[in-house]
Design a protein around this motif. Structure first.
Motif: not given
Length: 128
Positions: A56-74
């Motif tokens: 649950x403490x893993x850093x995750x990134x979500x794609x938004x267009x051509x970039x990636x945004x740091x988001x909580x796993x949940x």
């Protein structure tokens, strides 16, 4: 001597042919869209499965267009569930639309058959 062609019947056949071609193209397009949605659903399923194994403490990134945004796993998991729901809804809508088009096409064919049968019966009555 050849029988004269019934113009009304000929016109109905031409309209049916045009309708059949248009409907067939629409059905083919819907089939293609459903295939794409199923591949997207498969991608979401695989991603959800892989993310389920992460701590649950893993850093995750979500794609938004051509970039990636740091988001909580949940939050990423929630977004994936929402995406899955949207894809399932759209797939169901397309399948319902396809069924409607197929029924409509079948009804048109039945109407033409009925018209031909009535014309035959009328011509047989006139010849007797």
């Amino acid at each position: 001597m050849a029988k004269p062609i019934d113009l009304q019947l000929k016109k109905a056949f031409i309209e049916l042919q045009v309708k059949m071609v248009e409907t067939s193209k629409k059905i083919q397009s819907i089939d293609t869209q459903i295939g794409v949605l199923k591949r997207l659903l498969q991608h979401v399923d695989i991603t959800q499965h892989e993310m389920g194994n992460l701590p649950s403490d893993t850093k995750t990134y979500e794609s938004v267009g051509r970039m990636f945004v740091l988001k909580e796993l949940d939050q990423v998991k929630l977004n994936l569930r929402n995406r899955q729901t949207q894809l399932n809804t759209r797939t169901t809508e397309l399948e319902n639309n396809k069924q409607y088009l197929e029924r409509n096409l079948k009804e048109s064919e039945d109407n033409i058959r009925e018209m031909v049968q009535q014309k035959k019966e009328q011509s047989e009555k006139k010849s007797n």
